[in-house]
Design a protein around this motif. Structure first.
Motif, short mmCIF file in Angstrom:
data_model
loop_
_atom_site.label_atom_id
_atom_site.label_comp_id
_atom_site.label_asym_id
_atom_site.label_seq_id
_atom_site.Cartn_x
_atom_site.Cartn_y
_atom_site.Cartn_z
N GLN A 26 0.83 -1.21 0.00
CA GLN A 26 0.00 0.00 0.00
C GLN A 26 0.86 1.26 0.00
O GLN A 26 0.54 2.23 -0.69
CB GLN A 26 -0.95 0.00 1.20
CG GLN A 26 -2.07 -1.01 1.07
CD GLN A 26 -3.00 -1.00 2.27
OE1 GLN A 26 -3.00 -0.07 3.06
NE2 GLN A 26 -3.80 -2.04 2.39
N LEU A 27 1.96 1.24 0.76
CA LEU A 27 2.87 2.39 0.77
C LEU A 27 3.49 2.61 -0.60
O LEU A 27 3.55 3.74 -1.10
CB LEU A 27 3.97 2.19 1.81
CG LEU A 27 3.56 2.28 3.28
CD1 LEU A 27 4.70 1.81 4.17
CD2 LEU A 27 3.15 3.70 3.62
N LYS A 28 3.95 1.54 -1.23
CA LYS A 28 4.57 1.65 -2.55
C LYS A 28 3.56 2.13 -3.59
O LYS A 28 3.89 2.96 -4.44
CB LYS A 28 5.16 0.30 -2.98
CG LYS A 28 6.41 -0.07 -2.24
CD LYS A 28 6.91 -1.41 -2.75
CE LYS A 28 8.15 -1.87 -2.07
NZ LYS A 28 8.62 -3.18 -2.57
N ASP A 87 6.62 4.00 -10.94
CA ASP A 87 6.75 2.89 -10.00
C ASP A 87 8.02 3.09 -9.17
O ASP A 87 9.12 3.09 -9.72
CB ASP A 87 6.82 1.57 -10.77
CG ASP A 87 6.87 0.35 -9.87
OD1 ASP A 87 6.97 0.50 -8.63
OD2 ASP A 87 6.81 -0.77 -10.39
N VAL A 88 7.87 3.27 -7.87
CA VAL A 88 9.03 3.52 -7.02
C VAL A 88 10.01 2.36 -7.04
O VAL A 88 11.20 2.53 -6.80
CB VAL A 88 8.65 3.86 -5.55
CG1 VAL A 88 7.94 5.19 -5.47
CG2 VAL A 88 7.85 2.74 -4.91
N ASN A 89 9.53 1.16 -7.36
CA ASN A 89 10.42 0.01 -7.45
C ASN A 89 11.43 0.15 -8.58
O ASN A 89 12.47 -0.50 -8.56
CB ASN A 89 9.61 -1.28 -7.65
CG ASN A 89 8.78 -1.62 -6.44
OD1 ASN A 89 9.26 -1.65 -5.33
ND2 ASN A 89 7.50 -1.84 -6.66
N GLU A 90 11.12 1.00 -9.56
CA GLU A 90 12.01 1.19 -10.70
C GLU A 90 13.09 2.23 -10.42
O GLU A 90 14.01 2.40 -11.21
CB GLU A 90 11.21 1.62 -11.93
CG GLU A 90 10.28 0.55 -12.43
CD GLU A 90 9.42 1.02 -13.59
OE1 GLU A 90 9.62 2.15 -14.08
OE2 GLU A 90 8.54 0.26 -14.00
N LEU A 91 12.98 2.94 -9.30
CA LEU A 91 13.98 3.95 -8.96
C LEU A 91 15.22 3.27 -8.41
O LEU A 91 15.17 2.61 -7.37
CB LEU A 91 13.43 4.94 -7.93
CG LEU A 91 12.27 5.81 -8.38
CD1 LEU A 91 11.76 6.64 -7.20
CD2 LEU A 91 12.71 6.73 -9.50
N ALA A 149 9.81 9.98 1.71
CA ALA A 149 9.42 10.83 0.58
C ALA A 149 10.62 11.66 0.10
O ALA A 149 10.82 11.83 -1.11
CB ALA A 149 8.27 11.75 0.98
N LYS A 150 11.43 12.14 1.02
CA LYS A 150 12.62 12.90 0.64
C LYS A 150 13.62 12.01 -0.10
O LYS A 150 14.28 12.46 -1.05
CB LYS A 150 13.27 13.53 1.87
CG LYS A 150 12.50 14.70 2.41
CD LYS A 150 13.16 15.29 3.64
CE LYS A 150 12.41 16.50 4.16
NZ LYS A 150 13.03 17.07 5.36
N THR A 151 13.73 10.76 0.31
CA THR A 151 14.58 9.81 -0.40
C THR A 151 14.08 9.62 -1.83
O THR A 151 14.86 9.65 -2.78
CB THR A 151 14.61 8.45 0.34
OG1 THR A 151 15.17 8.63 1.63
CG2 THR A 151 15.43 7.42 -0.42
N ILE A 152 12.77 9.44 -1.97
CA ILE A 152 12.18 9.27 -3.30
C ILE A 152 12.42 10.52 -4.14
O ILE A 152 12.78 10.43 -5.31
CB ILE A 152 10.67 8.94 -3.19
CG1 ILE A 152 10.50 7.55 -2.56
CG2 ILE A 152 10.00 9.01 -4.55
CD1 ILE A 152 9.06 7.23 -2.17
N ARG A 153 12.23 11.70 -3.53
CA ARG A 153 12.46 12.95 -4.26
C ARG A 153 13.91 13.01 -4.75
O ARG A 153 14.17 13.38 -5.89
CB ARG A 153 12.16 14.15 -3.36
CG ARG A 153 12.44 15.49 -4.07
CD ARG A 153 12.27 16.66 -3.17
NE ARG A 153 13.28 16.64 -2.13
CZ ARG A 153 13.28 17.41 -1.07
NH1 ARG A 153 12.32 18.27 -0.88
NH2 ARG A 153 14.24 17.32 -0.18
N GLY A 154 14.85 12.66 -3.91
CA GLY A 154 16.25 12.67 -4.30
C GLY A 154 16.52 11.73 -5.46
O GLY A 154 17.25 12.07 -6.40
N LEU A 155 15.92 10.55 -5.41
CA LEU A 155 16.10 9.59 -6.50
C LEU A 155 15.48 10.10 -7.79
O LEU A 155 16.04 9.90 -8.88
CB LEU A 155 15.49 8.24 -6.11
CG LEU A 155 16.19 7.51 -4.96
CD1 LEU A 155 15.37 6.31 -4.53
CD2 LEU A 155 17.60 7.11 -5.33
#
Length: 112
Positions: free
Chosen positions: A12-14, A24-28, A75-81
């Motif tokens: 659910q988080l992903k 898709d965050v899994n692709e980052l 979220a900040k990690t995702i933003r950086g990626l």
């Protein structure tokens, strides 16, 4: 969700993160799977603590704030990626443009 399933929380988080960024965050590359797992586990601990009364009304906000902070850090990690991905795409496009101009003009340009 009467029984707490860590894998379901993770999914659910992903899904929520992926839908919010349109990717898709899994692709980052470098996506922190351990951060998502820790957030899901902490969610389970807080939910059980609230249900059992171990986390009282007086301490509930403290634990919920902690979860919010964990989510913000993820979220900040995702933003950086995402920023790294955007920069790579920009670099690739600029290289193509400079190569085209170099071929047409006969002047060897080096992309920034």
């Amino acid at each position: 969700m009467s029984e707490i399933n860590i894998e379901e929380i993770i999914n659910q988080l992903k899904t929520a993160a992926s839908e919010s960024i349109g990717k898709d965050v899994n692709e980052l590359r470098g996506f922190g799977e351990s951060q998502v797992q820790a957030l899901a586990q902490q969610t389970k601990i807080v939910a059980i603590g609230i249900k059992s009364g171990e986390i009282t009304e007086a301490t509930r906000e403290f634990f919920l704030d902690g979860l919010e902070d964990m989510a913000l850090n993820l979220a900040k990690t995702i933003r950086g990626l995402m920023m790294v991905s955007i920069e790579k795409a920009w670099n690739a496009m600029v290289n193509v443009l400079y190569e085209i101009i170099s071929k047409i003009s006969g002047i060897a340009l080096m992309a920034p």
